[in-house]
Design a protein around this motif. Structure first.
Motif, PDB file in Angstrom:
ATOM      1  N   ARG A  26     -69.086  31.856  38.213  1.00  0.00           N
ATOM      2  CA  ARG A  26     -69.894  30.913  37.446  1.00  0.00           C
ATOM      3  C   ARG A  26     -71.259  31.523  37.223  1.00  0.00           C
ATOM      4  O   ARG A  26     -72.016  31.748  38.177  1.00  0.00           O
TER       5      ARG A  26
ATOM      6  N   LYS B   5     -73.142  28.093  32.549  1.00  0.00           N
ATOM      7  CA  LYS B   5     -71.824  28.244  31.936  1.00  0.00           C
ATOM      8  C   LYS B   5     -70.744  27.659  32.833  1.00  0.00           C
ATOM      9  O   LYS B   5     -70.995  27.273  33.974  1.00  0.00           O
ATOM     10  N   GLU B   6     -69.540  27.604  32.294  1.00  0.00           N
ATOM     11  CA  GLU B   6     -68.442  27.102  33.094  1.00  0.00           C
ATOM     12  C   GLU B   6     -67.910  28.182  34.033  1.00  0.00           C
ATOM     13  O   GLU B   6     -68.163  29.368  33.846  1.00  0.00           O
ATOM     14  N   ILE B   7     -67.161  27.756  35.043  1.00  0.00           N
ATOM     15  CA  ILE B   7     -66.487  28.691  35.940  1.00  0.00           C
ATOM     16  C   ILE B   7     -65.426  29.436  35.122  1.00  0.00           C
ATOM     17  O   ILE B   7     -64.631  28.809  34.409  1.00  0.00           O
TER      18      ILE B   7
END
Lengths: 110, 111
Positions: free
Chosen positions: B37, B41-43
């Motif tokens: 991550r 931002k997203e994982i």
């Protein structure tokens, strides 16, 4: 590229209120999972939904998978301060890699 | 039963240096994953081992990243040389099937 859009990003509510978190995509997922993450820890799996239209309940949490398997929702009834955390949706498309949404940061105030 | 453990929990290094992250999965879990991550931002998926074999490494950003899984047990993720954009939290997860158990993550800060 498969994407999962979560909304809202942030949610601050009072204890006892109800809330719904949404997870949407233009792609079809074979299954979708919801995780909860607390600061300094890794995500913890809450539930997996597999069938379109499926509804699962976990105490005060209700999870639903859309009929077309492109969206999901998490509803919490009578939220408590202990529900505070980051809620993540994640889906399996056509492989063994999970696609995550950015998450919804929930704060439940006493 | 011990969960997924990751080491170090936090690493601060200079750009150009090397860092190695380690993950010990739950005993008996053949599947081991690395995710990352980056702030804001997203994982995102990095790679997937089944036992000692790389099943899918399509998420690895570039050849500065090298992952290994010795004898199908613990795994290491080496970043060499580290760049500023490598900063983030690196999560390891293990599973028997699709119920993933995540470690607490290794936070990497590249200055």
């Amino acid at each position: 590229t498969q994407l999962l859009e979560q909304s809202p990003q942030f949610l601050s509510i009072q204890e006892g209120e109800n809330l719904t978190v949404y997870c949407n995509s233009s792609s079809v997922f074979s299954s979708l999972q919801w995780y909860r993450q607390e600061p300094g820890e890794g995500p913890v799996l809450l539930v997996t939904v597999v069938t379109g239209g499926e509804v699962k309940k976990l105490k005060r949490l209700t999870f639903q998978f859309g009929d077309a398997r492109k969206d999901s929702s998490l509803h919490i009834t009578a939220a408590q301060p202990g529900d505070t955390g980051l809620y993540l949706c994640a889906g399996y498309g056509g492989s063994e890699k999970l696609v995550f949404g950015k998450g919804t940061k929930l704060t439940v105030n006493p | 039963e011990a969960g997924v453990t990751q080491f170090p929990s936090h690493s601060v290094i200079e750009k150009g240096q090397t860092v190695t992250l380690r993950c010990d999965p739950i005993s008996g879990h053949d599947n081991l994953y690395w995710y990352r991550r980056v702030m804001g931002k997203e994982i995102k998926f990095l790679l997937h081992f089944v036992k000692e074999s790389k099943q899918d490494e399509s998420g690895m950003p570039n050849n500065r990243f090298l992952a290994e899984r010795t004898g199908g047990t613990y795994s290491t993720l080496k970043v060499q040389p580290a760049e500023l954009e490598d900063s983030g939290v690196y999560f390891c997860a293990s599973s028997y099937y699709r119920e993933l158990f995540f470690g607490e993550g290794s936070r990497l800060t590249v200055l």
